[in-house]
Motif scaffolding. Structure first.
Motif, mmCIF file in Angstrom:
data_model
loop_
_atom_site.group_PDB
_atom_site.id
_atom_site.type_symbol
_atom_site.label_atom_id
_atom_site.label_comp_id
_atom_site.label_asym_id
_atom_site.label_seq_id
_atom_site.Cartn_x
_atom_site.Cartn_y
_atom_site.Cartn_z
ATOM 1 N N GLU A 143 0.834 -1.221 0.000
ATOM 2 C CA GLU A 143 0.000 0.000 0.000
ATOM 3 C C GLU A 143 0.861 1.261 0.000
ATOM 4 O O GLU A 143 0.527 2.263 -0.620
ATOM 5 C CB GLU A 143 -0.903 0.029 1.240
ATOM 6 N N LEU A 144 1.989 1.204 0.707
ATOM 7 C CA LEU A 144 2.824 2.398 0.864
ATOM 8 C C LEU A 144 3.531 2.818 -0.425
ATOM 9 O O LEU A 144 3.912 3.977 -0.578
ATOM 10 C CB LEU A 144 3.866 2.168 1.968
ATOM 11 N N LYS A 145 3.679 1.865 -1.355
ATOM 12 C CA LYS A 145 4.383 2.162 -2.623
ATOM 13 C C LYS A 145 3.882 3.447 -3.263
ATOM 14 O O LYS A 145 4.664 4.228 -3.812
ATOM 15 C CB LYS A 145 4.124 1.033 -3.635
ATOM 16 N N VAL A 146 2.552 3.661 -3.208
ATOM 17 C CA VAL A 146 1.969 4.781 -3.962
ATOM 18 C C VAL A 146 2.441 6.145 -3.467
ATOM 19 O O VAL A 146 2.412 7.121 -4.208
ATOM 20 C CB VAL A 146 0.417 4.765 -3.945
ATOM 21 N N ILE A 147 2.857 6.244 -2.217
ATOM 22 C CA ILE A 147 3.240 7.577 -1.715
ATOM 23 C C ILE A 147 4.672 7.940 -2.114
ATOM 24 O O ILE A 147 5.120 9.056 -1.895
ATOM 25 C CB ILE A 147 3.056 7.704 -0.179
ATOM 26 N N TYR A 148 5.372 6.979 -2.726
ATOM 27 C CA TYR A 148 6.763 7.241 -3.122
ATOM 28 C C TYR A 148 6.837 7.605 -4.602
ATOM 29 O O TYR A 148 6.455 6.805 -5.458
ATOM 30 C CB TYR A 148 7.637 6.003 -2.843
ATOM 31 N N PRO A 149 7.343 8.798 -4.925
ATOM 32 C CA PRO A 149 7.459 9.178 -6.338
ATOM 33 C C PRO A 149 8.219 8.140 -7.160
ATOM 34 O O PRO A 149 7.929 7.963 -8.343
ATOM 35 C CB PRO A 149 8.221 10.511 -6.277
ATOM 36 N N GLY A 155 11.831 1.154 -0.101
ATOM 37 C CA GLY A 155 13.264 0.898 -0.197
ATOM 38 C C GLY A 155 13.635 -0.563 0.028
ATOM 39 O O GLY A 155 12.864 -1.347 0.600
ATOM 40 N N LYS A 156 14.830 -0.906 -0.439
ATOM 41 C CA LYS A 156 15.433 -2.209 -0.141
ATOM 42 C C LYS A 156 16.572 -1.953 0.841
ATOM 43 O O LYS A 156 17.186 -0.875 0.822
ATOM 44 C CB LYS A 156 16.010 -2.845 -1.414
ATOM 45 N N ALA A 157 16.891 -2.946 1.639
ATOM 46 C CA ALA A 157 18.011 -2.795 2.589
ATOM 47 C C ALA A 157 19.281 -2.398 1.838
ATOM 48 O O ALA A 157 20.085 -1.595 2.328
ATOM 49 C CB ALA A 157 18.213 -4.097 3.354
ATOM 50 N N GLU A 158 19.424 -2.914 0.617
ATOM 51 C CA GLU A 158 20.629 -2.635 -0.176
ATOM 52 C C GLU A 158 20.712 -1.165 -0.586
ATOM 53 O O GLU A 158 21.809 -0.633 -0.772
ATOM 54 C CB GLU A 158 20.670 -3.529 -1.429
ATOM 55 N N ASP A 159 19.556 -0.501 -0.757
ATOM 56 C CA ASP A 159 19.568 0.938 -1.081
ATOM 57 C C ASP A 159 20.245 1.714 0.048
ATOM 58 O O ASP A 159 21.007 2.659 -0.188
ATOM 59 C CB ASP A 159 18.138 1.483 -1.223
ATOM 60 N N VAL A 160 19.927 1.337 1.266
ATOM 61 C CA VAL A 160 20.476 2.060 2.423
ATOM 62 C C VAL A 160 21.944 1.670 2.645
ATOM 63 O O VAL A 160 22.791 2.526 2.929
ATOM 64 C CB VAL A 160 19.628 1.793 3.688
ATOM 65 N N ALA A 161 22.241 0.390 2.451
ATOM 66 C CA ALA A 161 23.635 -0.062 2.599
ATOM 67 C C ALA A 161 24.546 0.677 1.615
ATOM 68 O O ALA A 161 25.688 1.031 1.954
ATOM 69 C CB ALA A 161 23.726 -1.580 2.383
ATOM 70 N N ALA A 162 24.039 0.933 0.413
ATOM 71 C CA ALA A 162 24.847 1.647 -0.592
ATOM 72 C C ALA A 162 25.152 3.065 -0.117
ATOM 73 O O ALA A 162 26.270 3.573 -0.305
ATOM 74 C CB ALA A 162 24.106 1.675 -1.929
ATOM 75 N N ALA A 163 24.162 3.715 0.509
ATOM 76 C CA ALA A 163 24.372 5.079 1.014
ATOM 77 C C ALA A 163 25.344 5.071 2.198
ATOM 78 O O ALA A 163 26.192 5.960 2.328
ATOM 79 C CB ALA A 163 23.032 5.686 1.414
ATOM 80 N N GLY A 190 13.360 7.654 -1.515
ATOM 81 C CA GLY A 190 12.522 7.462 -2.703
ATOM 82 C C GLY A 190 11.712 8.681 -3.109
ATOM 83 O O GLY A 190 10.701 8.567 -3.792
ATOM 84 N N GLY A 191 12.138 9.866 -2.635
ATOM 85 C CA GLY A 191 11.447 11.098 -3.014
ATOM 86 C C GLY A 191 10.316 11.496 -2.073
ATOM 87 O O GLY A 191 9.611 12.482 -2.318
ATOM 88 N N LEU A 192 10.150 10.747 -0.963
ATOM 89 C CA LEU A 192 8.993 10.963 -0.086
ATOM 90 C C LEU A 192 8.853 12.404 0.392
ATOM 91 O O LEU A 192 7.755 12.955 0.389
ATOM 92 C CB LEU A 192 9.087 10.029 1.136
ATOM 93 N N HIS A 224 3.158 15.000 -5.973
ATOM 94 C CA HIS A 224 2.850 13.604 -6.323
ATOM 95 C C HIS A 224 1.614 13.125 -5.547
ATOM 96 O O HIS A 224 0.710 12.506 -6.106
ATOM 97 C CB HIS A 224 4.084 12.756 -5.978
ATOM 98 N N LEU A 225 1.555 13.464 -4.258
ATOM 99 C CA LEU A 225 0.429 13.021 -3.425
ATOM 100 C C LEU A 225 -0.863 13.716 -3.842
ATOM 101 O O LEU A 225 -1.930 13.085 -3.882
ATOM 102 C CB LEU A 225 0.730 13.301 -1.942
#
Ligand SMILES: NC(=O)c1ccc[n+]([C@@H]2O[C@H](COP(=O)([O-])OP(=O)(O)OC[C@H]3O[C@@H](n4cnc5c(N)ncnc54)[C@H](O)[C@@H]3O)[C@@H](O)[C@H]2O)c1
Length: 254
Positions: A201-207, A212-220, A241-243, A249-250
């Protein structure tokens, strides 16, 4: 990319989620890693994965709410590998249990001790080694520190990390040590086991159309810990993710 060749990292919350992904990322880039967690089996399993991939890591009992435990885990990392270049404090999640109720003073205190003082314990134990190596610390905050998402005790404790790194960056920059925060929004980790429908459900609020994936944060985390960020200190990097830019977007979703 092997930005951590001959470097040593200590990661908390290493058994699952973002911590686990961080261990795997740093190890894949050449770091030897002390993998600290209260879940000994989980820490052992990530270490096995690192070793099977040809890297080096050691599993360590580490409870960030216990000063002695943190000091022992950092000391064990340095004893095993001879130095410490990177601290990644990932543990510090929302302890929850509020279910819409006003937090009690005990709940405020417990969350602060875990999320904020836990990070301070890790920094205090690591700092002498980071000064020696002119190393870097990355703390995992949360986008909850910026917007009302998550519980007040958790959000406020995470917000305090941003100020902490600014002060430490100023104090210890002249010694060559850097301190930064990454602030993720929703990341699909074990936190959401049994609650996968919410993630959907939360996907829609992200542009960017996904959580996110854990790997997205690990990369940062790896970026901020690496020499690629050698002129970056005292900042909070949103990984979201642009939140926080999503008002337009919202509105389009209405
Ligand atoms: N998942 C998200 O949506 C999200 C969003 C924003 C911020 N974060 C932050 O990211 C960090 C990691 O979250 P996650 O989603 O990967 O969690 P997770 O539940 O997947 O993993 C947390 C890890 O921390 C360990 N841990 C728990 N208590 C500990 C303690 N006292 N000492 C040491 N280790 C302990 C657990 O055993 C586990 O391995 C947390 O600081 C959390 O606040 C997560």
């Amino acid at each position: 990319m092997r930005r951590f060749e001959d470097k040593v990292a200590f990661v908390t919350g290493a058994a699952h989620g973002i911590g686990r992904a961080t261990v795997l990322r740093l190890a894949a880039e050449g770091a030897a890693v002390g993998a600290g967690d209260v879940d000994a089996g989980g820490a052992a399993s990530v270490v096995t994965e690192v070793v099977q991939a040809g890297g080096s890591a050691v599993a360590l009992d580490c409870d960030i709410t216990d000063t002695g435990s943190v000091e022992a885990a950092v000391a064990a990392t340095v004893a095993q590998y001879g130095r410490l270049d990177v601290l990644a404090n990932v543990a510090g999640h929302n302890l929850g249990g509020l279910e819409g109720a006003e937090p009690t003073e005990e709940q405020w205190g417990r969350q602060y001790d875990f999320t904020f003082t836990g990070a301070v314990r890790c920094i205090r134990a690591s700092l002498p080694h980071l000064v020696e190596s002119r190393g870097s610390a990355v703390l995992v905050g949360s986008i909850s520190a910026e917007i009302a998402l998550g519980t007040p005790p958790y959000a406020a404790a995470k917000a305090a990390l941003a100020n902490l790194v600014r002060n430490l960056a100023s104090d210890h920059g002249p010694k060559g040590v850097r301190f930064n925060v990454v602030a993720p929004a929703t990341v699909a980790t074990d936190r959401f086991i049994g609650n996968e429908a919410l993630l959907e459900e939360l996907k829609v609020i992200y542009p960017l159309g996904r959580v996110g994936k854990a790997e997205d944060v690990a990369a940062a985390i790896a970026f901020l810990a690496s020499d690629d960020a050698s002129w970056i200190t005292g900042i909070t990097l949103p990984v979201e993710g642009g939140l926080t830019s999503a008002t337009g977007h919202l509105l389009n979703l209405l």
